[in-house]
Design a protein around this motif. Structure first.
Motif, short mmCIF file in Angstrom:
data_model
loop_
_atom_site.label_atom_id
_atom_site.label_comp_id
_atom_site.label_asym_id
_atom_site.label_seq_id
_atom_site.Cartn_x
_atom_site.Cartn_y
_atom_site.Cartn_z
N MET A 197 0.83 -1.29 -0.02
CA MET A 197 0.11 0.08 -0.04
C MET A 197 0.89 1.37 0.15
SD MET A 197 -3.45 -0.93 2.30
CE MET A 197 -2.73 -1.76 3.78
N ALA A 198 2.11 1.16 0.54
CA ALA A 198 3.02 2.33 0.56
C ALA A 198 3.41 2.87 -0.67
CB ALA A 198 4.12 2.11 1.57
N ALA A 199 3.30 1.60 -1.48
CA ALA A 199 4.28 2.01 -2.79
C ALA A 199 3.09 2.20 -4.03
CB ALA A 199 4.92 0.61 -3.59
N ARG A 200 1.64 2.13 -3.53
CA ARG A 200 0.68 2.38 -4.51
C ARG A 200 0.63 3.80 -4.89
NH1 ARG A 200 -2.02 3.72 -0.20
NH2 ARG A 200 -3.78 5.25 -0.31
N PRO A 201 0.55 3.92 -6.40
CA PRO A 201 0.49 5.14 -6.79
C PRO A 201 -1.02 5.92 -6.67
CG PRO A 201 -0.15 3.75 -8.76
CD PRO A 201 0.22 2.81 -7.45
N ASP A 202 -1.17 7.25 -7.02
CA ASP A 202 -2.36 7.86 -7.10
C ASP A 202 -3.21 7.24 -8.32
OD1 ASP A 202 -4.58 9.58 -7.73
OD2 ASP A 202 -3.40 11.14 -6.66
N ARG A 203 -4.42 6.69 -7.98
CA ARG A 203 -5.18 6.09 -9.26
C ARG A 203 -6.44 7.11 -9.58
NH1 ARG A 203 -2.62 1.08 -8.34
NH2 ARG A 203 -1.67 0.54 -10.03
N THR A 204 -6.37 8.09 -9.19
CA THR A 204 -7.64 9.04 -9.38
C THR A 204 -7.93 9.06 -11.08
OG1 THR A 204 -6.88 10.20 -7.53
CG2 THR A 204 -8.65 11.21 -9.21
N ALA A 205 -6.90 9.17 -11.70
CA ALA A 205 -7.16 9.26 -13.14
C ALA A 205 -7.50 7.91 -13.58
CB ALA A 205 -5.73 9.42 -13.95
N VAL A 206 -7.42 6.78 -13.17
CA VAL A 206 -8.00 5.38 -13.36
C VAL A 206 -9.44 5.85 -13.19
CG1 VAL A 206 -8.20 3.06 -13.00
CG2 VAL A 206 -5.89 4.25 -13.10
N LEU A 207 -9.95 6.12 -12.29
CA LEU A 207 -11.28 6.27 -11.96
C LEU A 207 -11.99 7.47 -12.97
CD1 LEU A 207 -13.89 5.64 -10.16
CD2 LEU A 207 -13.08 7.40 -8.63
N GLU A 208 -11.21 8.49 -13.20
CA GLU A 208 -11.56 9.43 -14.02
C GLU A 208 -11.91 8.88 -15.57
OE1 GLU A 208 -8.63 12.38 -13.75
OE2 GLU A 208 -9.78 13.53 -12.20
N ALA A 209 -11.17 7.91 -15.90
CA ALA A 209 -11.13 7.37 -17.44
C ALA A 209 -12.17 6.17 -17.15
CB ALA A 209 -9.78 6.79 -17.62
N TYR A 210 -12.72 5.60 -16.07
CA TYR A 210 -13.46 4.47 -16.05
C TYR A 210 -14.91 4.75 -16.56
CZ TYR A 210 -15.88 0.31 -14.36
OH TYR A 210 -16.81 -0.75 -14.31
N GLU A 211 -15.54 4.32 -17.35
CA GLU A 211 -16.71 4.50 -18.02
C GLU A 211 -18.05 3.68 -17.43
OE1 GLU A 211 -16.71 5.25 -22.26
OE2 GLU A 211 -15.75 7.23 -21.59
N GLY A 212 -17.62 2.63 -16.71
CA GLY A 212 -18.62 1.70 -16.25
C GLY A 212 -19.52 2.51 -15.19
N PRO A 213 -20.61 1.62 -14.45
CA PRO A 213 -21.32 2.52 -13.58
C PRO A 213 -20.52 2.25 -12.42
CG PRO A 213 -22.59 0.63 -14.69
CD PRO A 213 -21.30 0.61 -15.31
N VAL A 214 -20.57 3.34 -11.36
CA VAL A 214 -19.68 3.45 -10.23
C VAL A 214 -20.60 3.82 -9.01
CG1 VAL A 214 -17.86 4.84 -8.88
CG2 VAL A 214 -17.66 4.06 -11.42
N THR A 215 -20.44 3.15 -8.01
CA THR A 215 -21.10 3.38 -6.69
C THR A 215 -19.94 3.79 -5.57
OG1 THR A 215 -23.14 2.31 -6.99
CG2 THR A 215 -22.57 2.59 -4.82
N VAL A 216 -20.24 4.69 -5.09
CA VAL A 216 -19.12 5.18 -3.72
C VAL A 216 -19.97 4.99 -2.42
CG1 VAL A 216 -17.69 6.91 -2.71
CG2 VAL A 216 -17.91 6.84 -5.54
N VAL A 217 -19.32 4.07 -1.59
CA VAL A 217 -20.26 3.99 -0.45
C VAL A 217 -19.23 4.36 0.94
CG1 VAL A 217 -21.39 2.12 1.09
CG2 VAL A 217 -21.24 1.61 -1.23
N VAL A 218 -19.93 5.07 1.85
CA VAL A 218 -18.81 5.23 3.18
C VAL A 218 -19.89 5.40 4.19
CG1 VAL A 218 -19.26 7.82 2.67
CG2 VAL A 218 -17.21 6.89 4.13
N GLY A 219 -19.24 4.84 5.37
CA GLY A 219 -19.83 5.12 6.61
C GLY A 219 -19.79 6.31 7.18
N THR A 220 -20.85 6.89 7.74
CA THR A 220 -21.10 8.46 8.04
C THR A 220 -19.87 8.71 9.08
OG1 THR A 220 -22.66 7.69 9.65
CG2 THR A 220 -23.41 8.77 7.47
#
Ligand code: MLT
Length: 277
Positions: A197-220
């Protein structure tokens, strides 16, 4: 003796192990693939699975739960490749992939490396960005301590911090359950995953390019990847993904355990959107 561990492909395990529930039902549905967070295993999804109406496969990533140890250079990409290989072996060509926290990092890496597998994406109590330097340093410290001491002690406290304030106060049974899961993991896997996990890159651009349906879930009440992280994630979805944000009430970082009916409902709605698409 030559040790080939560095080159050995990693193995992920899918639950259930029989392929009855995982079959694609003649193309009439797609399975949900549920990827766990750190430092737990597929059992964190049990309560959510009980609420689902369609087929699902809960993953043990390499080194966790029933999966063999991880080896070689630690990376989230290696975890995603192991998951892809397990899905390939099971004959799953398309799935709705739901990743919780570390599982979300793996899901995004899978979307980058094997996009044809990811028919829909649920990002649960997770984030798209890489670690800040201090967080990275902390992971490497924890990895060193877990390895040197042969203990999961450096992450035991997560049985409290992964749960929301309401669960900690009113559902001590959940704290005990999570403590049991953490205590059952292998120190070497804790170290390996922290380094990955320490070595992982920022993957915001991967999400920006992803065109399938997306759901974001978070505990309040998520204190590790709070609602602001989910809002950042939502803001970086593509217009085509028609992304939805689902808030799981009275839940913390382990929303699939703490608010399984909300999480299962969100995942089934995402599956329905994939099937309509
Ligand atoms: C998790 O729940 O998987 C962890 O909080 C992920 C992380 O340490 O970034």
């Amino acid at each position: 003796m030559t040790d080939h561990a560095e080159n050995r492909p990693l193995t992920a395990v899918l639950h259930p192990s029989a392929d009855d529930d995982a079959a694609d039902h003649g193309g009439t549905t797609v399975p949900l693939v549920l990827v766990h967070g750190f430092p737990v295993d597929h059992r964190m999804w049990d309560e959510t699975v009980a609420e689902l109406t369609g087929p699902s496969l809960a993953v043990d990533l390499p080194g966790f739960g029933d999966a063999p140890d991880a080896a070689g250079e630690p990376s989230v990409e290696a975890l995603a490749d192991a998951l892809a290989a397990a899905l390939d072996a099971r004959g799953v060509h398309r799935a709705v992939v739901a990743g919780m926290s570390m599982g979300g990092y793996v899901a995004l890496a899978l979307a980058e490396r094997r996009p044809e597998l990811v028919a829909g994406l649920a990002l649960v109590d997770t984030k798209t960005v890489a670690d800040a330097p201090a967080a990275r340093d902390n992971r490497l410290r924890i990895a060193g301590e877990a390895e040197a001491g042969g203990t999961v002690d450096p992450v035991r406290g997560m049985s409290e911090t992964m749960l929301g304030e309401t669960s900690r106060r009113t559902r001590r049974d959940l704290v005990e359950t999570v403590a049991g899961w953490i205590g059952a993991q292998r120190p070497a896997s804790v170290a390996w995953a922290q380094r990955a996990m320490a070595a992982r890159p920022d993957r915001t651009a991967v999400l920006e390019a992803y065109e399938g349906p997306v759901t974001v879930v978070v505990g309040t009440e998520d204190e590790l990847t709070p609602v602001e992280d989910a809002e950042h994630t939502l803001a970086h979805t593509s217009a085509a993904s028609d992304a939805a944000l689902v808030l799981a009430p009275d839940a913390g970082h382990l929303a699939p355990l703490e608010a399984p009916e909300h999480v299962a409902g969100a995942l089934e709605r995402l599956r329905a959107r994939v099937l309509q698409g």
